[in-house]
Design an enzyme around this catalytic site. Structure first.
Site, PDB file in Angstrom:
ATOM      1  N   ASP A   1      16.673  15.245   1.989  1.00 24.32           N
ATOM      2  CA  ASP A   1      18.124  15.056   1.857  1.00 24.32           C
ATOM      3  C   ASP A   1      18.651  16.110   0.898  1.00 24.32           C
ATOM      4  OD1 ASP A   1      18.509  12.516   3.438  1.00 24.32           O
ATOM      5  OD2 ASP A   1      17.033  11.829   1.980  1.00 24.32           O
TER       6      ASP A   1
ATOM      7  N   GLY B   1       6.650   9.301   2.523  1.00 24.89           N
ATOM      8  CA  GLY B   1       7.547  10.163   1.766  1.00 24.89           C
ATOM      9  C   GLY B   1       7.967   9.518   0.455  1.00 24.89           C
ATOM     10  N   HIS B   2       8.327   8.227   0.510  1.00 26.73           N
ATOM     11  CA  HIS B   2       8.676   7.508  -0.717  1.00 26.73           C
ATOM     12  C   HIS B   2       7.463   7.384  -1.634  1.00 26.73           C
ATOM     13  CE1 HIS B   2      11.708   5.774   2.214  1.00 26.73           C
ATOM     14  NE2 HIS B   2      12.495   6.218   1.253  1.00 26.73           N
TER      15      HIS B   2
ATOM     16  N   VAL C   1       8.056  15.433   3.080  1.00 22.11           N
ATOM     17  CA  VAL C   1       6.755  15.024   3.613  1.00 22.11           C
ATOM     18  C   VAL C   1       6.893  14.870   5.122  1.00 22.11           C
ATOM     19  CG1 VAL C   1       4.930  13.285   3.537  1.00 22.11           C
ATOM     20  CG2 VAL C   1       6.205  13.852   1.458  1.00 22.11           C
TER      21      VAL C   1
ATOM     22  N   LEU D   1       9.326  12.682   7.622  1.00 25.93           N
ATOM     23  CA  LEU D   1       9.268  11.227   7.512  1.00 25.93           C
ATOM     24  C   LEU D   1      10.650  10.670   7.205  1.00 25.93           C
ATOM     25  CD1 LEU D   1       5.967  10.532   5.542  1.00 25.93           C
ATOM     26  CD2 LEU D   1       6.358  10.611   7.997  1.00 25.93           C
TER      27      LEU D   1
ATOM     28  N   GLN E   1      27.551   3.611   1.672  1.00 24.61           N
ATOM     29  CA  GLN E   1      27.073   4.810   2.345  1.00 24.61           C
ATOM     30  C   GLN E   1      27.123   4.696   3.863  1.00 24.61           C
ATOM     31  OE1 GLN E   1      23.667   5.203  -0.968  1.00 24.61           O
ATOM     32  NE2 GLN E   1      23.330   6.542   0.761  1.00 24.61           N
TER      33      GLN E   1
ATOM     34  N   HIS F   1       8.031   4.576   3.143  1.00 25.55           N
ATOM     35  CA  HIS F   1       6.992   5.244   3.921  1.00 25.55           C
ATOM     36  C   HIS F   1       6.279   6.232   3.006  1.00 25.55           C
ATOM     37  CE1 HIS F   1       9.933   8.453   3.983  1.00 25.55           C
ATOM     38  NE2 HIS F   1      10.777   7.739   4.691  1.00 25.55           N
TER      39      HIS F   1
END
Length: 357
Positions: A175, A57-58, A201, A209, A85, A55
């Protein structure tokens, strides 16, 4: 190794692409293909690690990496849904896989290559017998809610750092605990790479996001907005309290801060100033927690689509231990995790105590 932030805490400056739009990044599926990818002569390789479902953010991470690497450098994006994970197989199966769209996003943001290996390529002998252990920091907050999560995360990050061999790697501050653990691993184990954090973001409504946001209904999203509201209200409360302290000190150096403010005619601030004056600056952490918690508790009390709080914590970014109520200065992270419907969300905001002193 250094850990840095490319932009300020209020939001990312979106870097301009230095790679032509529409350039298709090389899709690499194996470690051998990645190893054969020519490294830029005299320039740096930057890496952005993702689990896909890219998205904005990435895309911001990739653009930041592109800007850092420069036109002669190289940007590699990894796309790998790491089974280590995930605590439950259902969560792993539910995680979205959108490789075709991810390639388009990576291309538009300026990536030169996308490394998207399968599980057998990353773990050719099955689940690894030797893993990275996150230590005490990995057992707090997210680690307590998701046992083993950070061990699995650090293990795959270590593997991907060895496979991609970057000069600099970029991770989102959304994160925050993950970023702190990666930076600590790189420092403690002498990885030859710079770790850079990029600010969170957000959508226009304030929600951070996340690939998980797509699972929220419109009503659930309305509830989820309590997370950023709580964080920013706490930030505003801290700023107001610190401003009151500074003004009270300036008007009443003898110590009667509330009286000093009253002499300025600020009647509306008198009650708050009195509380601040009595509490002294070391009441700020409690005020921050109380402000955020009040908003989250209101969302939790809703009849429909209530928010189920996992944790609200004000922590030291160095080790994610709780900030004591007598803290007068220094950096902190206000972190929250909650479930809305079947979707678990996390968010955080960096704070600085004593910033005005």
């Amino acid at each position: 190794m250094t850990t840095s932030s490319r932009t300020g805490n209020t939001g990312p400056e979106v870097p301009q692409d230095t790679t032509p739009k529409g350039t298709t990044p090389a899709l690499l599926r194996t470690a051998a293909e990645l190893d054969a990818l020519p490294r830029p002569a005299g320039a740096e390789r930057a890496v952005v690690m993702t689990m896909g479902a890219l998205h904005e953010g990435h895309a911001t991470l990739i653009r930041t990496a592109r800007q850092a690497a420069g036109p002669d450098g190289q940007v590699v994006v990894t796309v790998f849904v790491n089974p280590l994970q995930f605590g439950e197989a259902a969560d792993l199966d539910r995680y979205p896989r959108t490789l075709d769209a991810d390639l388009e996003t990576a291309a538009a943001a300026g990536a030169d290559a996308v490394f998207a290996p399968g599980v057998d390529e990353v773990y050719p002998g099955g689940e690894p017998q030797v893993r990275i252990t996150a230590g005490p920091m990995g057992e707090r907050l997210e680690g307590a809610s998701r046992p083993g999560h950070f061990d699995g995360m650090l293990t795959v990050v270590a593997k991907l750092l060895h496979l991609t061999r970057p000069d600099e790697a970029f991770y989102g501050q959304k994160d925050a605990q993950q970023l702190a653990l990666i930076a600590r691993m790189v420092r403690d184990l002498n990885f030859g790479v710079r770790i850079t954090g990029v600010p969170t973001v957000r959508d226009p409504d304030g929600l951070a996001l996340s690939s998980r946001n797509r699972f929220l209904s419109s009503q659930e999203r309305h509830t989820a907005l309590a997370l950023p509201r709580a964080l920013f209200a706490a930030q505003d409360r801290l700023a107001a309290q610190q401003a009151l302290h500074e003004r009270a000190k300036a008007t009443a150096p003898g110590g009667d801060r509330a009286a000093g403010l009253n002499r300025l005619g600020e009647a509306r601030a008198a009650a708050d100033a009195q509380a601040v004056a009595l509490a002294r600056p070391n009441g700020a952490p409690a005020a921050v927690r109380a402000t955020a918690r009040a908003i989250l508790e209101e969302a939790a009390a809703r009849d429909r689509h209530p928010l189920v709080l996992d944790y609200l914590a004000l922590v030291d970014p160095a080790d994610f231990t709780e900030i004591p109520d007598d803290r007068e200065s220094g950096d902190a992270v206000l972190a929250v995790a909650a479930r809305v419907g079947d979707t678990r969300l996390i968010d955080n905001i960096p704070l600085t105590f004593g910033a005005l002193t």
